[in-house]
Design a protein around this motif. Sequence first.
Motif, PDB file in Angstrom:
ATOM      1  N   HIS A   1       0.773  -1.210   0.112  1.00 34.24           N
ATOM      2  CA  HIS A   1      -0.010   0.181   0.088  1.00 34.24           C
ATOM      3  C   HIS A   1       0.877   1.507  -0.062  1.00 34.24           C
ATOM      4  CE1 HIS A   1      -3.041  -2.943   1.802  1.00 34.24           C
ATOM      5  NE2 HIS A   1      -3.651  -2.498   0.754  1.00 34.24           N
ATOM      6  N   VAL A   2       2.048   1.241   0.859  1.00 35.71           N
ATOM      7  CA  VAL A   2       2.882   2.310   0.828  1.00 35.71           C
ATOM      8  C   VAL A   2       3.455   2.623  -0.561  1.00 35.71           C
ATOM      9  CG1 VAL A   2       4.793   3.389   1.914  1.00 35.71           C
ATOM     10  CG2 VAL A   2       3.265   2.091   3.167  1.00 35.71           C
ATOM     11  N   LEU A   3       4.008   1.498  -1.324  1.00 40.83           N
ATOM     12  CA  LEU A   3       4.646   1.423  -2.817  1.00 40.83           C
ATOM     13  C   LEU A   3       3.368   1.954  -3.634  1.00 40.83           C
ATOM     14  CD1 LEU A   3       6.517  -1.741  -2.586  1.00 40.83           C
ATOM     15  CD2 LEU A   3       7.528   0.175  -2.717  1.00 40.83           C
ATOM     16  N   ASP A   4       2.141   1.634  -3.149  1.00 33.02           N
ATOM     17  CA  ASP A   4       1.165   2.247  -4.217  1.00 33.02           C
ATOM     18  C   ASP A   4       1.043   3.919  -4.335  1.00 33.02           C
ATOM     19  OD1 ASP A   4       0.339  -0.213  -4.962  1.00 33.02           O
ATOM     20  OD2 ASP A   4      -1.422  -0.323  -3.661  1.00 33.02           O
TER      21      ASP A   4
ATOM     22  N   ILE B   1      14.877   7.227  -5.700  1.00 31.80           N
ATOM     23  CA  ILE B   1      13.522   6.971  -4.802  1.00 31.80           C
ATOM     24  C   ILE B   1      14.174   6.583  -3.179  1.00 31.80           C
ATOM     25  CG2 ILE B   1      11.607   5.707  -4.036  1.00 31.80           C
ATOM     26  CD1 ILE B   1      11.562   5.159  -7.081  1.00 31.80           C
ATOM     27  N   MET B   2      15.230   5.747  -3.385  1.00 28.98           N
ATOM     28  CA  MET B   2      15.422   5.412  -1.907  1.00 28.98           C
ATOM     29  C   MET B   2      16.519   6.630  -1.125  1.00 28.98           C
ATOM     30  SD  MET B   2      14.057   2.567  -1.386  1.00 28.98           S
ATOM     31  CE  MET B   2      15.175   2.185   0.033  1.00 28.98           C
TER      32      MET B   2
ATOM     33  N   TYR C   1      13.953  -3.764   8.713  1.00 22.33           N
ATOM     34  CA  TYR C   1      12.927  -4.500   7.480  1.00 22.33           C
ATOM     35  C   TYR C   1      13.209  -3.435   6.321  1.00 22.33           C
ATOM     36  CZ  TYR C   1      11.272  -7.646  11.266  1.00 22.33           C
ATOM     37  OH  TYR C   1      11.094  -8.428  12.055  1.00 22.33           O
ATOM     38  N   PHE C   2      13.733  -2.508   6.453  1.00 26.58           N
ATOM     39  CA  PHE C   2      13.764  -1.317   5.597  1.00 26.58           C
ATOM     40  C   PHE C   2      14.261  -1.551   4.093  1.00 26.58           C
ATOM     41  CE2 PHE C   2      15.137   2.802   3.625  1.00 26.58           C
ATOM     42  CZ  PHE C   2      13.956   3.739   4.045  1.00 26.58           C
ATOM     43  N   SER C   3      14.883  -2.794   3.972  1.00 23.32           N
ATOM     44  CA  SER C   3      15.419  -3.194   2.797  1.00 23.32           C
ATOM     45  C   SER C   3      13.999  -3.473   1.729  1.00 23.32           C
ATOM     46  CB  SER C   3      16.273  -4.278   2.685  1.00 23.32           C
ATOM     47  OG  SER C   3      15.566  -5.552   3.369  1.00 23.32           O
ATOM     48  N   ASN C   4      12.812  -3.843   2.538  1.00 17.12           N
ATOM     49  CA  ASN C   4      11.656  -4.141   1.737  1.00 17.12           C
ATOM     50  C   ASN C   4      11.287  -3.157   0.664  1.00 17.12           C
ATOM     51  OD1 ASN C   4      11.071  -6.720   2.825  1.00 17.12           O
ATOM     52  ND2 ASN C   4      10.096  -5.996   4.761  1.00 17.12           N
ATOM     53  N   PHE C   5      11.559  -1.882   0.922  1.00 21.99           N
ATOM     54  CA  PHE C   5      11.314  -0.696   0.203  1.00 21.99           C
ATOM     55  C   PHE C   5      12.093  -1.117  -1.314  1.00 21.99           C
ATOM     56  CE2 PHE C   5      10.082   1.730   3.817  1.00 21.99           C
ATOM     57  CZ  PHE C   5       8.878   2.269   3.218  1.00 21.99           C
TER      58      PHE C   5
ATOM     59  N   THR D   1      -0.424   1.281  17.991  1.00 20.52           N
ATOM     60  CA  THR D   1       0.405   0.140  17.939  1.00 20.52           C
ATOM     61  C   THR D   1       0.409  -0.702  16.586  1.00 20.52           C
ATOM     62  OG1 THR D   1      -1.300  -1.320  18.922  1.00 20.52           O
ATOM     63  CG2 THR D   1       0.188  -0.511  20.509  1.00 20.52           C
ATOM     64  N   GLU D   2      -0.283  -0.253  15.639  1.00 24.76           N
ATOM     65  CA  GLU D   2      -0.542  -0.842  14.507  1.00 24.76           C
ATOM     66  C   GLU D   2       0.684  -0.673  13.509  1.00 24.76           C
ATOM     67  OE1 GLU D   2      -4.757   0.325  15.631  1.00 24.76           O
ATOM     68  OE2 GLU D   2      -2.861   1.586  15.463  1.00 24.76           O
ATOM     69  N   THR D   3       1.393  -1.514  12.855  1.00 22.53           N
ATOM     70  CA  THR D   3       2.359  -1.181  12.047  1.00 22.53           C
ATOM     71  C   THR D   3       2.012  -1.610  10.618  1.00 22.53           C
ATOM     72  OG1 THR D   3       3.160  -3.524  12.565  1.00 22.53           O
ATOM     73  CG2 THR D   3       3.942  -1.427  13.837  1.00 22.53           C
ATOM     74  N   VAL D   4       2.659  -1.099   9.567  1.00 23.78           N
ATOM     75  CA  VAL D   4       2.529  -1.695   8.238  1.00 23.78           C
ATOM     76  C   VAL D   4       3.335  -3.150   8.118  1.00 23.78           C
ATOM     77  CG1 VAL D   4       3.546  -1.213   5.729  1.00 23.78           C
ATOM     78  CG2 VAL D   4       2.374   0.711   7.242  1.00 23.78           C
ATOM     79  N   ALA D   5       2.755  -3.973   7.451  1.00 23.41           N
ATOM     80  CA  ALA D   5       3.349  -5.434   7.191  1.00 23.41           C
ATOM     81  C   ALA D   5       4.338  -5.251   6.348  1.00 23.41           C
ATOM     82  CB  ALA D   5       2.158  -6.421   6.694  1.00 23.41           C
ATOM     83  N   GLY D   6       5.628  -5.505   6.686  1.00 23.99           N
ATOM     84  CA  GLY D   6       6.764  -5.270   5.822  1.00 23.99           C
ATOM     85  C   GLY D   6       7.812  -4.021   6.326  1.00 23.99           C
TER      86      GLY D   6
END
Length: 388
Positions: free
Chosen positions: A289-292, A374-375, A353-357, A342-347
């Motif tokens: 969703h963030v990547l969207d 972008i990074m 876990y930042f390399s998921n971007f 307390t909710e977080t983005v999966a990934g």
Amino acid sequence: MGLQEQEGWYDFGLSASQEERAKRLHEENINIDLLFQGPLSPGAIPESVSLKVKELCEPYKDEPMVYSAMPAQIITRLSASGEIAEYKEEWYRSGITAGNRELHLNDTESMITSMGEVQLQFDSSDWLVKALTAEDIRRAKREGRKAGIVTAQETDALGKNLELLDALHGFGLRILQLTYNNQNLIGSGCAEPGNGGLSKYGLRFVERLNTLRIIVDTGHCGRQTTLDACAASSAPVIASHTGVEAIYPHMRCKSDEEIRAIAATGGVIGIFAMPWFVHEDPDHTTIEHVLDHIEYVIRLVGADHVGIGTDWPMSDLGWSLVFFKEHIAPKLGFAKGDGPSTETVAGLEKYSYFSNFTRGLVGRGYSDEEIAKIMGGNWLRVFEQICG
């Protein structure tokens, strides 16, 4: 056979060659998170530390603002003293080259206190350098160190004393947000229904930021304030952490008009990873969703004008974040039940876990050059253009 799956890898369905490419890019690139609340997060802080901090804070529970702010302050001190080894470990695992270190300019007391807290982080860690210029960030990358960019999201402590901006610049302030959610002397925040735009003082304020070579940030600004800032500034304007209104119509997201205006200045739109602001269901928000949101900005204004400003997860504790949502967030302009908890983005449950971007951008077919921009490359370009 593919690469051995690492902790926190989100399943993008990448091939072995794509994983190799993503790993290479994430290691080679200068990765910048311009709203970096980490490197710690509730999931990375040992339970023993959480219990210790809660015990220290309990006597102040009848003072909500004090009680809410204390955990992060204590965590900063414990990290600086070396009692939380995960502070350095999480930053290095993340691959983030540079992230902001935030001053709080709510009032005089918070300004002075936060200056001490920020400086403590630099003084206690020989691997963390204060980034005053783009070369400081590049040098940190070459030397295997990390860079902290001094920023602030509020301006109330300044009143109408523009001379204080000179002093803050001398301390190292390089990015300043014009408004938070609400109205201030400069302009209207995104929670203001009046959408008033910049005041006359706000116009002078932007001019002074340009003169001092401090980057103008519109992350929490209202629509007209953002547009006015873009029209008034002689330098690129950014939104350090926001989302796309066309994808999810939240007050914290930017309209196409604002995104185009920021890009037209040569600026960058940073996309956040806050579950409540990027997707309708915060319990089931993923990095996809963030990547969207990132992808939408690219399609609208190009890959030169998008970056990352996660703003989440906080360097805080679960029990403290629940308290913040229930007792503090409504006072800051957030709707009841909305905003940090307390909710977080999966990934992106942890900053490690930042390399998921990078992995997600590889999966979506972006080129090496586009991913580098972008990074962090786009942030670095604006930082160099304005700050040197």
